[in-house]
Design a protein around this motif. Structure first.
Motif, PDB file in Angstrom:
ATOM      1  N   GLY A  23       0.792  -1.159   0.047  1.00 49.12           N
ATOM      2  CA  GLY A  23       0.093   0.023  -0.098  1.00 49.12           C
ATOM      3  C   GLY A  23       0.878   1.244  -0.036  1.00 49.12           C
ATOM      4  O   GLY A  23       0.383   2.291  -0.131  1.00 49.12           O
ATOM      5  N   ILE A  24       2.028   1.204  -0.047  1.00 49.31           N
ATOM      6  CA  ILE A  24       3.098   2.231   0.162  1.00 49.31           C
ATOM      7  C   ILE A  24       3.305   2.577  -1.318  1.00 49.31           C
ATOM      8  O   ILE A  24       4.036   1.867  -1.901  1.00 49.31           O
ATOM      9  CB  ILE A  24       4.242   2.101   1.133  1.00 49.31           C
ATOM     10  CG1 ILE A  24       3.725   2.029   2.527  1.00 49.31           C
ATOM     11  CG2 ILE A  24       4.987   3.411   0.954  1.00 49.31           C
ATOM     12  CD1 ILE A  24       4.725   1.849   3.654  1.00 49.31           C
ATOM     13  N   VAL A  25       3.213   3.634  -1.835  1.00 48.80           N
ATOM     14  CA  VAL A  25       3.235   4.042  -3.182  1.00 48.80           C
ATOM     15  C   VAL A  25       4.460   5.069  -3.299  1.00 48.80           C
ATOM     16  O   VAL A  25       4.864   5.401  -4.504  1.00 48.80           O
ATOM     17  CB  VAL A  25       2.022   4.469  -4.028  1.00 48.80           C
ATOM     18  CG1 VAL A  25       1.111   3.148  -4.083  1.00 48.80           C
ATOM     19  CG2 VAL A  25       1.583   5.523  -3.415  1.00 48.80           C
ATOM     20  N   GLY A  26       4.978   5.676  -2.326  1.00 49.52           N
ATOM     21  CA  GLY A  26       6.074   6.491  -2.559  1.00 49.52           C
ATOM     22  C   GLY A  26       6.485   6.856  -1.245  1.00 49.52           C
ATOM     23  O   GLY A  26       5.846   7.129  -0.094  1.00 49.52           O
ATOM     24  N   VAL A  27       7.705   7.319  -1.017  1.00 45.81           N
ATOM     25  CA  VAL A  27       8.472   8.022   0.217  1.00 45.81           C
ATOM     26  C   VAL A  27       9.125   9.031  -0.068  1.00 45.81           C
ATOM     27  O   VAL A  27      10.250   8.978  -0.903  1.00 45.81           O
ATOM     28  CB  VAL A  27       9.050   6.699   1.097  1.00 45.81           C
ATOM     29  CG1 VAL A  27       9.885   7.615   2.239  1.00 45.81           C
ATOM     30  CG2 VAL A  27       8.474   5.755   1.421  1.00 45.81           C
ATOM     31  N   GLY A  28       9.017  10.249   0.625  1.00 41.79           N
ATOM     32  CA  GLY A  28       9.873  11.457  -0.003  1.00 41.79           C
ATOM     33  C   GLY A  28       9.886  12.302   1.517  1.00 41.79           C
ATOM     34  O   GLY A  28       9.729  11.940   2.601  1.00 41.79           O
ATOM     35  N   LEU A  29      10.370  13.421   1.276  1.00 44.03           N
ATOM     36  CA  LEU A  29      10.573  14.615   2.130  1.00 44.03           C
ATOM     37  C   LEU A  29       9.749  15.647   2.170  1.00 44.03           C
ATOM     38  O   LEU A  29       8.693  15.744   0.996  1.00 44.03           O
ATOM     39  CB  LEU A  29      12.120  15.344   2.034  1.00 44.03           C
ATOM     40  CG  LEU A  29      13.093  14.415   2.012  1.00 44.03           C
ATOM     41  CD1 LEU A  29      14.409  15.253   1.900  1.00 44.03           C
ATOM     42  CD2 LEU A  29      13.070  13.632   3.478  1.00 44.03           C
ATOM     43  N   VAL A  30       9.151  16.183   3.325  1.00 45.68           N
ATOM     44  CA  VAL A  30       8.221  17.264   3.396  1.00 45.68           C
ATOM     45  C   VAL A  30       8.560  18.291   4.342  1.00 45.68           C
ATOM     46  O   VAL A  30       9.216  17.782   5.233  1.00 45.68           O
ATOM     47  CB  VAL A  30       6.887  16.677   3.644  1.00 45.68           C
ATOM     48  CG1 VAL A  30       6.707  15.885   5.292  1.00 45.68           C
ATOM     49  CG2 VAL A  30       5.618  17.652   3.554  1.00 45.68           C
TER      50      VAL A  30
END
Length: 72
Positions: A23-30
């Motif tokens: 279910g995880i489609v992306g990991v980034g910074l915010v």
């Protein structure tokens, strides 16, 4: 407060520990009010189960973005 380097390290840890979940489609910074955090893009809200609120003191934010498909 989380600086950019701490957020980058936390992002890699999140990716290593949780990135292979379906279910995880992306990991980034915010950006967050106190600096930087990790953003985890999810297919559904149910996919957020067991994700931590913080990693090594860096906040983790989840956002439901749906299914990601490449552009034609």
């Amino acid at each position: 407060m989380s600086d950019l380097e701490a957020a980058r390290a936390a992002k890699e840890r999140v990716r290593a520990e949780f990135g292979d979940r379906d279910g995880i489609v992306g990991v980034g910074l915010v950006r967050v009010p106190d600096g930087h955090g990790v953003r985890v893009n999810l297919r559904t809200a149910d996919d957020a189960h067991d994700l931590p609120d913080t990693v090594d003191g860096v906040p983790v934010r989840t956002v439901v973005v749906g299914t990601v498909q490449p552009r034609a």
